[in-house]
Design a protein around this motif. Structure first.
Motif, PDB file in Angstrom:
ATOM      1  N   ALA A 271     -13.590  20.550 -10.051  1.00 14.20           N
ATOM      2  CA  ALA A 271     -13.003  19.961  -8.849  1.00 14.20           C
ATOM      3  C   ALA A 271     -13.966  18.981  -8.176  1.00 14.20           C
ATOM      4  CB  ALA A 271     -12.602  21.052  -7.870  1.00 14.20           C
ATOM      5  N   ALA A 272     -15.264  19.216  -8.328  1.00 14.53           N
ATOM      6  CA  ALA A 272     -16.254  18.372  -7.664  1.00 14.53           C
ATOM      7  C   ALA A 272     -16.348  16.983  -8.272  1.00 14.53           C
ATOM      8  CB  ALA A 272     -17.627  19.046  -7.716  1.00 14.53           C
ATOM      9  N   ILE A 273     -15.859  16.817  -9.504  1.00 14.45           N
ATOM     10  CA  ILE A 273     -15.979  15.504 -10.145  1.00 14.45           C
ATOM     11  C   ILE A 273     -14.641  14.933 -10.611  1.00 14.45           C
ATOM     12  CG2 ILE A 273     -18.305  16.036 -10.960  1.00 14.45           C
ATOM     13  CD1 ILE A 273     -16.990  16.207 -13.799  1.00 14.45           C
ATOM     14  N   GLN A 274     -13.573  15.756 -10.608  1.00 15.74           N
ATOM     15  CA  GLN A 274     -12.304  15.305 -11.170  1.00 15.74           C
ATOM     16  C   GLN A 274     -11.667  14.219 -10.320  1.00 15.74           C
ATOM     17  OE1 GLN A 274      -9.971  16.425 -14.129  1.00 15.74           O
ATOM     18  NE2 GLN A 274      -9.869  14.312 -13.411  1.00 15.74           N
ATOM     19  N   ARG A 275     -11.541  13.027 -10.900  1.00 18.08           N
ATOM     20  CA  ARG A 275     -10.888  11.930 -10.208  1.00 18.08           C
ATOM     21  C   ARG A 275      -9.373  12.092 -10.255  1.00 18.08           C
ATOM     22  NH1 ARG A 275     -14.380   6.561 -12.075  1.00 18.08           N
ATOM     23  NH2 ARG A 275     -16.392   7.304 -11.268  1.00 18.08           N
ATOM     24  N   LEU A 276      -8.696  11.551  -9.273  1.00 16.85           N
ATOM     25  CA  LEU A 276      -7.240  11.598  -9.248  1.00 16.85           C
ATOM     26  C   LEU A 276      -6.649  10.713 -10.339  1.00 16.85           C
ATOM     27  CD1 LEU A 276      -4.470  12.270  -8.019  1.00 16.85           C
ATOM     28  CD2 LEU A 276      -4.830  10.366  -6.425  1.00 16.85           C
ATOM     29  N   SER A 277      -7.171   9.500 -10.485  1.00 21.18           N
ATOM     30  CA  SER A 277      -6.591   8.534 -11.415  1.00 21.18           C
ATOM     31  C   SER A 277      -6.865   8.953 -12.852  1.00 21.18           C
ATOM     32  CB  SER A 277      -7.195   7.146 -11.195  1.00 21.18           C
ATOM     33  OG  SER A 277      -7.087   6.732  -9.859  1.00 21.18           O
ATOM     34  N   SER A 278      -5.826   9.109 -13.635  1.00 21.84           N
ATOM     35  CA  SER A 278      -6.027   9.349 -15.060  1.00 21.84           C
ATOM     36  C   SER A 278      -6.391   8.051 -15.772  1.00 21.84           C
ATOM     37  CB  SER A 278      -4.771   9.967 -15.684  1.00 21.84           C
ATOM     38  OG  SER A 278      -3.646   9.141 -15.457  1.00 21.84           O
ATOM     39  N   THR A 279      -5.962   6.920 -15.222  1.00 26.69           N
ATOM     40  CA  THR A 279      -6.350   5.613 -15.755  1.00 26.69           C
ATOM     41  C   THR A 279      -7.062   4.807 -14.669  1.00 26.69           C
ATOM     42  OG1 THR A 279      -4.369   5.639 -17.154  1.00 26.69           O
ATOM     43  CG2 THR A 279      -5.550   3.545 -16.964  1.00 26.69           C
ATOM     44  N   ALA A 280      -6.354   4.429 -13.627  1.00 31.68           N
ATOM     45  CA  ALA A 280      -6.944   3.652 -12.536  1.00 31.68           C
ATOM     46  C   ALA A 280      -5.929   3.545 -11.407  1.00 31.68           C
ATOM     47  CB  ALA A 280      -7.355   2.257 -13.011  1.00 31.68           C
ATOM     48  N   HIS A 281      -6.417   3.250 -10.226  1.00 30.53           N
ATOM     49  CA  HIS A 281      -5.605   2.827  -9.082  1.00 30.53           C
ATOM     50  C   HIS A 281      -6.253   1.556  -8.529  1.00 30.53           C
ATOM     51  CE1 HIS A 281      -3.714   6.821  -9.049  1.00 30.53           C
ATOM     52  NE2 HIS A 281      -2.871   6.387  -8.123  1.00 30.53           N
ATOM     53  N   TRP A 282      -5.546   0.432  -8.633  1.00 32.61           N
ATOM     54  CA  TRP A 282      -6.074  -0.851  -8.165  1.00 32.61           C
ATOM     55  C   TRP A 282      -5.183  -1.442  -7.078  1.00 32.61           C
ATOM     56  CZ3 TRP A 282      -6.065  -3.400 -13.669  1.00 32.61           C
ATOM     57  CH2 TRP A 282      -7.090  -2.835 -14.461  1.00 32.61           C
ATOM     58  N   ASP A 283      -5.822  -2.102  -6.130  1.00 28.77           N
ATOM     59  CA  ASP A 283      -5.151  -2.956  -5.150  1.00 28.77           C
ATOM     60  C   ASP A 283      -5.696  -4.357  -5.382  1.00 28.77           C
ATOM     61  OD1 ASP A 283      -4.470  -4.488  -2.938  1.00 28.77           O
ATOM     62  OD2 ASP A 283      -4.934  -2.939  -1.466  1.00 28.77           O
ATOM     63  N   VAL A 284      -4.896  -5.205  -6.041  1.00 22.09           N
ATOM     64  CA  VAL A 284      -5.328  -6.550  -6.415  1.00 22.09           C
ATOM     65  C   VAL A 284      -4.536  -7.558  -5.594  1.00 22.09           C
ATOM     66  CG1 VAL A 284      -5.643  -8.199  -8.286  1.00 22.09           C
ATOM     67  CG2 VAL A 284      -5.781  -5.745  -8.763  1.00 22.09           C
ATOM     68  N   ALA A 285      -5.241  -8.414  -4.873  1.00 21.20           N
ATOM     69  CA  ALA A 285      -4.582  -9.430  -4.048  1.00 21.20           C
ATOM     70  C   ALA A 285      -4.246 -10.652  -4.900  1.00 21.20           C
ATOM     71  CB  ALA A 285      -5.474  -9.821  -2.879  1.00 21.20           C
ATOM     72  N   LEU A 286      -2.969 -10.939  -4.989  1.00 23.89           N
ATOM     73  CA  LEU A 286      -2.457 -12.131  -5.670  1.00 23.89           C
ATOM     74  C   LEU A 286      -2.236 -13.203  -4.612  1.00 23.89           C
ATOM     75  CD1 LEU A 286      -1.163 -13.194  -8.422  1.00 23.89           C
ATOM     76  CD2 LEU A 286       1.016 -12.422  -7.459  1.00 23.89           C
ATOM     77  N   LEU A 287      -2.816 -14.383  -4.797  1.00 23.32           N
ATOM     78  CA  LEU A 287      -2.732 -15.431  -3.780  1.00 23.32           C
ATOM     79  C   LEU A 287      -1.563 -16.362  -4.056  1.00 23.32           C
ATOM     80  CD1 LEU A 287      -6.465 -16.391  -3.213  1.00 23.32           C
ATOM     81  CD2 LEU A 287      -5.015 -14.876  -1.851  1.00 23.32           C
ATOM     82  N   ILE A 288      -0.682 -16.471  -3.064  1.00 20.34           N
ATOM     83  CA  ILE A 288       0.474 -17.357  -3.140  1.00 20.34           C
ATOM     84  C   ILE A 288       0.356 -18.343  -1.985  1.00 20.34           C
ATOM     85  CG2 ILE A 288       2.993 -17.479  -3.156  1.00 20.34           C
ATOM     86  CD1 ILE A 288       2.955 -14.486  -3.969  1.00 20.34           C
ATOM     87  N   ASP A 289       0.047 -19.586  -2.313  1.00 19.11           N
ATOM     88  CA  ASP A 289      -0.234 -20.593  -1.287  1.00 19.11           C
ATOM     89  C   ASP A 289      -1.275 -20.087  -0.297  1.00 19.11           C
ATOM     90  OD1 ASP A 289       1.563 -22.373  -2.409  1.00 19.11           O
ATOM     91  OD2 ASP A 289       3.245 -21.604  -1.243  1.00 19.11           O
ATOM     92  N   GLY A 290      -2.266 -19.384  -0.819  1.00 24.07           N
ATOM     93  CA  GLY A 290      -3.370 -18.897  -0.004  1.00 24.07           C
ATOM     94  C   GLY A 290      -3.125 -17.593   0.705  1.00 24.07           C
ATOM     95  N   GLU A 291      -1.899 -17.064   0.645  1.00 25.23           N
ATOM     96  CA  GLU A 291      -1.566 -15.805   1.306  1.00 25.23           C
ATOM     97  C   GLU A 291      -1.515 -14.684   0.273  1.00 25.23           C
ATOM     98  OE1 GLU A 291      -1.297 -15.334   4.565  1.00 25.23           O
ATOM     99  OE2 GLU A 291      -1.811 -17.454   4.828  1.00 25.23           O
ATOM    100  N   PRO A 292      -1.984 -13.460   0.635  1.00 25.91           N
ATOM    101  CA  PRO A 292      -2.062 -12.386  -0.360  1.00 25.91           C
ATOM    102  C   PRO A 292      -0.770 -11.586  -0.497  1.00 25.91           C
ATOM    103  CG  PRO A 292      -3.094 -11.667   1.678  1.00 25.91           C
ATOM    104  CD  PRO A 292      -2.661 -13.102   1.899  1.00 25.91           C
ATOM    105  N   LEU A 293      -0.425 -11.320  -1.734  1.00 31.84           N
ATOM    106  CA  LEU A 293       0.568 -10.300  -2.080  1.00 31.84           C
ATOM    107  C   LEU A 293      -0.202  -9.242  -2.848  1.00 31.84           C
ATOM    108  CD1 LEU A 293       3.495  -9.212  -2.395  1.00 31.84           C
ATOM    109  CD2 LEU A 293       3.614 -10.535  -4.529  1.00 31.84           C
TER     110      LEU A 293
END
Length: 347
Positions: free
Chosen positions: A172-194
């Motif tokens: 429990a002390a080392i087990q990560r939640l993500s089995s692969t990954a959890h990413w929050d990636v900002a996609l820029l559309i005309d300079g604004e993030p999605l």
């Protein structure tokens, strides 16, 4: 010829993004994970037919940004660069890319599954026989900005988590939640993030009555409602759970419905509803994975693109054409998964 080419788009009933503020977001499991490090790159370099088919599927769909799940990671990004070159050769340039080392295959040195041994694929942070196995990759026509990587978040730190109560303290002390990954990636559309909130969950099977994988699968989805950006977002990836059929805990999907809406993309063709499919209750047009072989669970919905509630969905679909067509044969050669796309109007 892609989805945005009028004739093909009409034939497939997959209309193209037609106005400037429309963005096509997609997710796809191209089955580009191999049995050892370097093998995917070797297949890319020798132009393996399955690899070429996966590249052709992506080029045909013409996404502005696409998350790939089940894609082997390597430190120098050689496989991703090589695969992007094949997509470009097929007609679509996606010059902006991100891929980080996944938890899958990341050794822990701890007996995470409690079988009395350590160092097996089950004892990695996420199941995997080697570093980088079955990771994720994001490719985009549009620029990418800030990336927040939540992949080191510990499972025990999720409020209300379903981690089995008998999990040993050292695990429990080392087990990560993500089995692969959890990413929050900002996609820029005309300079604004999605913000693209991406993950690929563990299958809710291959365990025992403790339902460790099913619990983790649920919590991998339940992570997001408490970790949303203060900006427009789209949740996407392989949730590995069908809200109606198959194994798993659909409550994770339902938790996402408190912050996003489901456009329920549909495929243009559905396979025969016999065998394992005959006992299912969900709409087969929503399925995204072909697991209808003799010992499989049947076709299921596993892959999702879920825009925030305040985003307007213009169109959506699952790229599942008739397998008797040329495109259908390519899709079938590429992967058991089907590409899912959603067109949104960006505010």
């Amino acid at each position: 010829m892609g989805l945005r080419t009028a004739a093909t788009a009409l034939l497939l009933a997959l209309p193209a993004a037609a106005v400037a503020d429309t963005v096509r977001i997609a997710t796809y499991g191209p089955d580009l994970s191999r049995k050892g490090p370097g093998l995917l790159l070797a297949d890319i370099e020798k132009r393996d037919p399955q690899v070429l088919a996966a590249a052709a599927v992506i080029a045909h769909a013409e996404p502005d940004a696409i998350l790939l799940t089940g894609f082997d990671w390597d430190h120098d990004g050689l496989a991703l660069d090589g695969f992007a070159a094949l997509i470009s050769e097929a007609g679509l340039d996606l010059p902006h890319r991100f891929a980080g080392q996944p938890n899958s295959g990341m050794a822990t040195g701890v007996d995470l599954d409690g079988d009395g041994r350590s160092g097996t694929a089950d004892d990695a942070q996420g199941f995997g026989f080697f570093t980088g196995a079955s990771g994720m990759a994001l490719l985009s026509r549009l620029p990418l900005a800030e990336v927040r990587d939540h992949s080191a978040f510990l499972w025990r730190d999720l409020p209300g988590n379903l981690m089995p109560s008998d999990t040993p303290a050292d695990a429990a002390a080392i087990q990560r939640l993500s089995s692969t990954a959890h990413w929050d990636v900002a996609l820029l559309i005309d300079g604004e993030p999605l913000h693209l909130l991406a993950w690929s969950a563990t299958p809710p099977v291959f365990d025992g009555p403790e339902d460790r994988n099913g619990r983790r699968n649920h919590d991998e989805a339940a992570f997001w409602p408490a970790h949303l950006p203060k900006a427009p977002f789209v949740l996407l990836g392989n949730l590995n759970v069908d809200p109606v059929d198959g194994d798993g805990r659909p409550e994770g999907y339902q938790a996402l419905m408190t912050v996003a809406h489901d456009p329920k993309p549909r495929g243009a063709w559905q396979p025969p509803q016999d065998g394992a499919n005959a006992v299912q209750n969900g709409d087969p047009a929503l399925d995204t994975a072909d697991w209808a072989d003799a010992d499989g669970p049947g076709n299921l919905r596993a892959d999702y693109v879920l825009p925030a509630k305040d985003l307007t969905v213009l169109d959506a679909g699952v790229l599942w054409p008739d397998p008797e067509t040329e495109l259908g044969r390519t899709v079938q050669t590429a992967s058991r998964h089907r590409l899912v796309w959603v067109d949104i109007r960006f505010p």
